[in-house]
Design a protein around this motif. Structure first.
Motif, PDB file in Angstrom:
ATOM      1  N   ARG A 612     -19.593  17.208  -1.617  1.00  0.00           N
ATOM      2  CA  ARG A 612     -18.189  17.536  -1.359  1.00  0.00           C
ATOM      3  C   ARG A 612     -18.079  18.454  -0.149  1.00  0.00           C
ATOM      4  O   ARG A 612     -17.189  18.291   0.696  1.00  0.00           O
ATOM      5  N   ASN A 613     -18.981  19.422  -0.038  1.00  0.00           N
ATOM      6  CA  ASN A 613     -18.942  20.335   1.096  1.00  0.00           C
ATOM      7  C   ASN A 613     -19.184  19.589   2.408  1.00  0.00           C
ATOM      8  O   ASN A 613     -18.523  19.851   3.427  1.00  0.00           O
ATOM      9  N   LEU A 614     -20.106  18.648   2.400  1.00  0.00           N
ATOM     10  CA  LEU A 614     -20.365  17.862   3.607  1.00  0.00           C
ATOM     11  C   LEU A 614     -19.171  17.001   3.982  1.00  0.00           C
ATOM     12  O   LEU A 614     -18.849  16.844   5.165  1.00  0.00           O
ATOM     13  N   GLU A 615     -18.514  16.428   2.985  1.00  0.00           N
ATOM     14  CA  GLU A 615     -17.336  15.599   3.260  1.00  0.00           C
ATOM     15  C   GLU A 615     -16.219  16.430   3.876  1.00  0.00           C
ATOM     16  O   GLU A 615     -15.509  15.984   4.784  1.00  0.00           O
ATOM     17  N   GLU A 616     -16.040  17.652   3.388  1.00  0.00           N
ATOM     18  CA  GLU A 616     -14.998  18.512   3.940  1.00  0.00           C
ATOM     19  C   GLU A 616     -15.275  18.860   5.392  1.00  0.00           C
ATOM     20  O   GLU A 616     -14.349  19.060   6.185  1.00  0.00           O
ATOM     21  N   GLU A 617     -16.557  18.948   5.761  1.00  0.00           N
ATOM     22  CA  GLU A 617     -16.910  19.321   7.124  1.00  0.00           C
ATOM     23  C   GLU A 617     -16.921  18.127   8.079  1.00  0.00           C
ATOM     24  O   GLU A 617     -16.621  18.278   9.261  1.00  0.00           O
ATOM     25  N   ARG A 618     -17.257  16.937   7.574  1.00  0.00           N
ATOM     26  CA  ARG A 618     -17.497  15.804   8.469  1.00  0.00           C
ATOM     27  C   ARG A 618     -16.414  14.736   8.440  1.00  0.00           C
ATOM     28  O   ARG A 618     -16.232  14.018   9.419  1.00  0.00           O
ATOM     29  N   HIS A 619     -15.718  14.603   7.331  1.00  0.00           N
ATOM     30  CA  HIS A 619     -14.720  13.540   7.227  1.00  0.00           C
ATOM     31  C   HIS A 619     -13.456  13.933   7.980  1.00  0.00           C
ATOM     32  O   HIS A 619     -12.839  14.964   7.703  1.00  0.00           O
ATOM     33  N   ARG A 620     -13.075  13.128   8.955  1.00  0.00           N
ATOM     34  CA  ARG A 620     -11.891  13.395   9.765  1.00  0.00           C
ATOM     35  C   ARG A 620     -10.840  12.330   9.479  1.00  0.00           C
ATOM     36  O   ARG A 620     -11.152  11.149   9.387  1.00  0.00           O
ATOM     37  N   GLU A 621      -9.595  12.762   9.372  1.00  0.00           N
ATOM     38  CA  GLU A 621      -8.503  11.829   9.137  1.00  0.00           C
ATOM     39  C   GLU A 621      -7.213  12.400   9.713  1.00  0.00           C
ATOM     40  O   GLU A 621      -7.057  13.619   9.841  1.00  0.00           O
ATOM     41  N   ARG A 622      -6.329  11.518  10.080  1.00  0.00           N
ATOM     42  CA  ARG A 622      -5.020  11.925  10.575  1.00  0.00           C
ATOM     43  C   ARG A 622      -4.029  11.752   9.432  1.00  0.00           C
ATOM     44  O   ARG A 622      -3.868  10.659   8.886  1.00  0.00           O
ATOM     45  N   ILE A 623      -3.387  12.824   9.053  1.00  0.00           N
ATOM     46  CA  ILE A 623      -2.499  12.820   7.897  1.00  0.00           C
ATOM     47  C   ILE A 623      -1.084  12.390   8.290  1.00  0.00           C
ATOM     48  O   ILE A 623      -0.453  11.570   7.620  1.00  0.00           O
ATOM     49  N   LEU A 624      -0.565  12.940   9.378  1.00  0.00           N
ATOM     50  CA  LEU A 624       0.802  12.661   9.802  1.00  0.00           C
ATOM     51  C   LEU A 624       0.823  11.639  10.930  1.00  0.00           C
ATOM     52  O   LEU A 624      -0.042  11.650  11.810  1.00  0.00           O
ATOM     53  N   ARG A 625       1.800  10.770  10.891  1.00  0.00           N
ATOM     54  CA  ARG A 625       2.004   9.795  11.958  1.00  0.00           C
ATOM     55  C   ARG A 625       3.398   9.981  12.549  1.00  0.00           C
ATOM     56  O   ARG A 625       4.354  10.253  11.826  1.00  0.00           O
ATOM     57  N   ILE A 626       3.480   9.829  13.842  1.00  0.00           N
ATOM     58  CA  ILE A 626       4.752   9.992  14.546  1.00  0.00           C
ATOM     59  C   ILE A 626       5.349   8.612  14.805  1.00  0.00           C
ATOM     60  O   ILE A 626       4.673   7.718  15.315  1.00  0.00           O
ATOM     61  N   HIS A 627       6.605   8.434  14.437  1.00  0.00           N
ATOM     62  CA  HIS A 627       7.306   7.166  14.650  1.00  0.00           C
ATOM     63  C   HIS A 627       8.425   7.375  15.676  1.00  0.00           C
ATOM     64  O   HIS A 627       9.141   8.379  15.636  1.00  0.00           O
ATOM     65  N   ILE A 628       8.540   6.450  16.587  1.00  0.00           N
ATOM     66  CA  ILE A 628       9.604   6.491  17.594  1.00  0.00           C
ATOM     67  C   ILE A 628      10.617   5.396  17.267  1.00  0.00           C
ATOM     68  O   ILE A 628      10.264   4.219  17.119  1.00  0.00           O
ATOM     69  N   LEU A 629      11.854   5.806  17.114  1.00  0.00           N
ATOM     70  CA  LEU A 629      12.916   4.832  16.826  1.00  0.00           C
ATOM     71  C   LEU A 629      13.310   4.111  18.107  1.00  0.00           C
ATOM     72  O   LEU A 629      13.677   4.735  19.104  1.00  0.00           O
ATOM     73  N   ILE A 630      13.237   2.789  18.076  1.00  0.00           N
ATOM     74  CA  ILE A 630      13.616   1.960  19.227  1.00  0.00           C
ATOM     75  C   ILE A 630      14.841   1.142  18.821  1.00  0.00           C
ATOM     76  O   ILE A 630      14.805   0.441  17.802  1.00  0.00           O
ATOM     77  N   PRO A 631      15.928   1.255  19.536  1.00  0.00           N
ATOM     78  CA  PRO A 631      17.143   0.501  19.165  1.00  0.00           C
ATOM     79  C   PRO A 631      16.864  -0.990  19.038  1.00  0.00           C
ATOM     80  O   PRO A 631      16.195  -1.596  19.874  1.00  0.00           O
ATOM     81  N   GLY A 632      17.375  -1.553  17.950  1.00  0.00           N
ATOM     82  CA  GLY A 632      17.244  -2.983  17.720  1.00  0.00           C
ATOM     83  C   GLY A 632      15.947  -3.388  17.055  1.00  0.00           C
ATOM     84  O   GLY A 632      15.695  -4.568  16.840  1.00  0.00           O
ATOM     85  N   ARG A 633      15.110  -2.435  16.721  1.00  0.00           N
ATOM     86  CA  ARG A 633      13.829  -2.767  16.102  1.00  0.00           C
ATOM     87  C   ARG A 633      13.658  -2.092  14.755  1.00  0.00           C
ATOM     88  O   ARG A 633      12.573  -1.705  14.363  1.00  0.00           O
ATOM     89  N   GLY A 634      14.692  -1.898  14.046  1.00  0.00           N
ATOM     90  CA  GLY A 634      14.593  -1.383  12.688  1.00  0.00           C
ATOM     91  C   GLY A 634      14.161   0.072  12.657  1.00  0.00           C
ATOM     92  O   GLY A 634      14.648   0.906  13.395  1.00  0.00           O
ATOM     93  N   ALA A 635      13.193   0.342  11.790  1.00  0.00           N
ATOM     94  CA  ALA A 635      12.792   1.731  11.546  1.00  0.00           C
ATOM     95  C   ALA A 635      11.993   2.317  12.686  1.00  0.00           C
ATOM     96  O   ALA A 635      11.863   3.519  12.790  1.00  0.00           O
TER      97      ALA A 635
END
Length: 687
Positions: A612-635
């Motif tokens: 578990r300690n090794l996973e906390e040090e080595r495992h990388r992940e992106r938690i938040l994603r940024i969304h750009i609203l484009i007119p006419g393309r829904g969400a």
């Protein structure tokens, strides 16, 4: 009448029964090493009331360290006056004003001969600046320092610095104070970790008394010597450092020892960029000095002469350097004060950045006795003088102060010490933020560029590993219930040996399980049986040598009152229990129902905490994603995508916070099916 450990208090215990109980409880708690967690009452710290006794000893050691500091400073003054001015005086003076001429070269040589003789026929431990020796004593010798080292280190340092050695007094005082703390600790019945605490308390008291810097002394202890951050060691060190600083006020002088005018309250963009540059250049200087010292030390080792004569050979270089630039000799405290007042010329810069560096490197590499803090401050200040020529003005001595702290903090791998030390020397509050920037950058560069510091390289060369990274033990962060095995085989207490033999022959569930818990009809734990014992009984039954065991139940053959682990035990507690008892496997029970079997825990389950300690040090992940609203393309359209996690197959039934089960885990439990004579405990398996 022979008394036990507590009968010496018998006369006091007869006062009242209630008072006796309280006194007895106090004595027991004072003798307790760490907080007892076997009752499930965990806390943030493991400190016990015994820290009161250790802190009381530390106060005495801190007060003594202040007087040791005074003795060494007076000794340096005495030998300086004797060697360079041929007079009897304890005043701390600079050798630069002597009138010896060419004979000045012989003074450091003579001092080197004396130091070499003291080291050869006294103790080799007095060689060098001493902090590596203190680290080695802590790591290897159980914090035991010979009493004669305290006296010999005091004398050799006074002779070395008094004869012109380019060292400060703080290093020898740190070592001498630490030796005195160790000596006091050896008079009492203390554990090795308690002796270490008192040794470090003496070292912190010595530094605090020398510079009037109690907070920096505590930080130096934490960053370099203690190898832990626990109240049991931190509180005594704080007490010793504060006591030494308080005593210093009356017997030496009140702080600060290097007062300076306040620097600018704030800097502009160019000023903060200058702080970054100061840190970068300071790290380069620290790296060069560290490598040069050990290069010179390696060169001395190749000489065909005994190491006893090395300090005298180094004294020749010191004497020649003193002829070229006399201010480079001695402790140089007055030169530090002059730099911080803004009195920096080209001659001062060249004298300290070149001459002082050379004679200090050669002298320290020769193995003579002296400190490193004051020389690092002087050379860092000279570098800051160079930087003052092209960086914006922010106050007299501002850039030399930043460079001093950055060189010190990066060379010793003690950044917080460097920042706080510079503040306590000058009491310049406005410089705190620039100090943090400069020292932080310097520390980052040296950590990435050098594997060892100027302090730990010598210890490493002697075959010992030093790690200054402090973190909470991963075993302390994980509970037994998170790693225990629930898919195990338990033996019924009412079964006879022949019945159990027939059942296990037809079962594969017990393969790999080395310890079998034995439970009664109500699923209560009555004992355990080792696999080896069970196999021996089964072999005897096959050979016809039952010794009357055929008619007995398993309950009559097991080991009762087994050593157990509890669901809410930390893995550290479980490991300590394994270490103390010698058992590597234990049944797990509920603390509220100590006879209720919940699972098994084995030594190899410790790997889950480490994983578990090794996973906390080595495992990388992106938690938040940024969304750009484009007119006419829904969400909208996702601009970034999360980085995929490593391809690790999750263990069925394990939570998201649990470590994956090792390959041997299913083997230690059961695959499928249950033997007729054995009971399956899968109903206890975690959801």
């Amino acid at each position: 009448m022979q008394a036990d450990g507590n009968e010496e208090f018998a006369p006091r215990l007869t006062i009242t029964r209630r008072g006796a109980g309280l006194w007895h409880t106090l004595i027991l708690s004072m003798n307790q090493d760490e907080r007892d967690t076997t009752n499930g009452e965990m806390s943030d710290f493991t400190t016990t009331p015994r820290v009161i006794f250790i802190t009381a000893l530390a106060v005495v050691i801190g007060a003594a360290s202040a007087f040791i500091s005074l003795i060494l400073l007076r000794g340096i003054g005495l030998f300086t006056n004797l060697f360079f001015y041929q007079r009897w005086s304890f005043a701390l003076v600079s050798p630069a004003g002597n009138s010896l001429g060419l004979l000045e070269v012989l003074v450091p040589v003579g001092g080197g001969i004396i130091v070499g003789l003291l080291a050869r026929y006294g103790s080799e431990r007095i060689r060098g600046h001493g902090i590596p020796e203190a680290i080695e004593a802590i790591l290897v010798n159980g914090s035991r320092v010979e009493p004669k080292v305290s006296v010999l280190k005091l004398i050799s340092s006074a002779v070395s610095i008094g004869s012109g050695g380019p060292f400060g007094a703080e290093g020898p005082i740190i070592v001498t104070g630490g030796s005195f703390g160790s000596m006091i600790a050896q008079l009492f019945r203390l554990a090795s970790v308690e002796r270490k605490t008192l040794l470090v308390a003496g070292a912190a008291g010595g530094m605090s008394a020398t510079f009037g810097s109690p907070v920096a002394a505590v930080m130096l202890a934490v960053e370099v010597l203690l190898f832990e951050w626990k109240p049991r060691s931190l509180l005594p060190v704080i007490a010793a450092s504060a006591t030494a600083a308080a005593v210093r006020y009356y017997i030496i002088a009140p702080p600060p020892i290097f007062p300076m005018l306040p620097s600018a309250a704030s800097l502009n963009f160019i000023g903060y960029a200058g702080c970054l540059l100061v840190g970068l250049l300071a790290s380069v200087l620290a790296i060069l000095l560290t490598q040069a010292i050990y290069l010179v030390e390696d060169t001395f080792r190749k000489l065909p002469v005994h190491w006893m004569w090395w300090p005298a050979l180094g004294g020749i270089v010191v004497g020649i350097g003193g002829l070229i630039y006399p201010a480079a000799l001695g402790v140089g405290y007055s030169s530090i004060a002059s730099m911080l007042r803004g009195n920096i010329t080209v001659q001062v810069i060249l004298g300290f950045l070149v001459i002082k560096s050379i004679i200090w490197i050669v002298s320290l590499g020769s193995g003579t006795s002296g400190g490193i803090i004051a020389p690092l401050l002087l050379m860092g200040g000279a570098l800051g003088g160079v930087e003052s020529g092209f960086l914006p003005h922010a106050g007299l001595g501002f850039w030399p102060l930043l460079s001093m702290a950055a060189v010190l903090g990066s060379a010793m791998r003690a950044p917080l010490t460097g920042v706080i030390f510079a503040f306590e020397l000058t009491h310049d509050v406005n410089a705190l933020i620039p100090l943090m920037i400069a020292v932080g950058i310097a520390h980052m560069v040296t950590v990435l560029a050098l594997k060892r510091s100027i302090l730990t390289e010598k210890v490493s060369r002697r075959g010992f590993h030093v790690s200054n990274e402090l973190q909470v033990d991963p075993l302390e962060r994980m509970l037994v219930r998170e790693v225990m095995r629930t898919n195990i085989v338990a033996l019924p207490a009412h079964a006879s040996l022949p019945e159990l033999t027939r059942s296990l022959k037809n079962s594969e569930r017990s393969h790999g399980q080395s310890l079998f818990p034995v439970i009664d009809a109500q699923d209560h734990l009555v004992g355990v049986m080792m696999r080896s014992d069970l196999q021996q009984l089964m072999q005897q039954a096959n050979d016809g040598h039952t010794d009357g065991h055929n008619g007995r139940t398993i309950e009559e053959l097991v080991k009762p009152n087994p050593v157990v682990a509890y669901l809410d035990d930390t893995m550290r507690v479980a490991v300590n229990r394994m270490t103390e008892t010698g058992y590597t496997r234990m049944p797990v029970v509920d603390r509220s129902h100590p006879d209720k079997l919940m699972g098994m825990v084995a030594l190899q389950d410790l790997l889950k905490a480490r994983l578990r300690n090794l996973e906390e040090e080595r495992h990388r992940e992106r938690i938040l994603r940024i969304h750009i609203l484009i007119p006419g393309r829904g969400a909208g359209r996702a601009v970034t995508r999360p980085i995929p996690a490593p391809d690790v197959k999750p263990t069925p039934g394990s939570g998201s916070g649990s470590a994956p089960r090792s390959e041997s885990a299913p083997r230690s439990g059961s695959a499928s099916g249950s033997a007729p004579g054995a009971q399956d405990t899968r109903q206890n398996e975690k959801p």
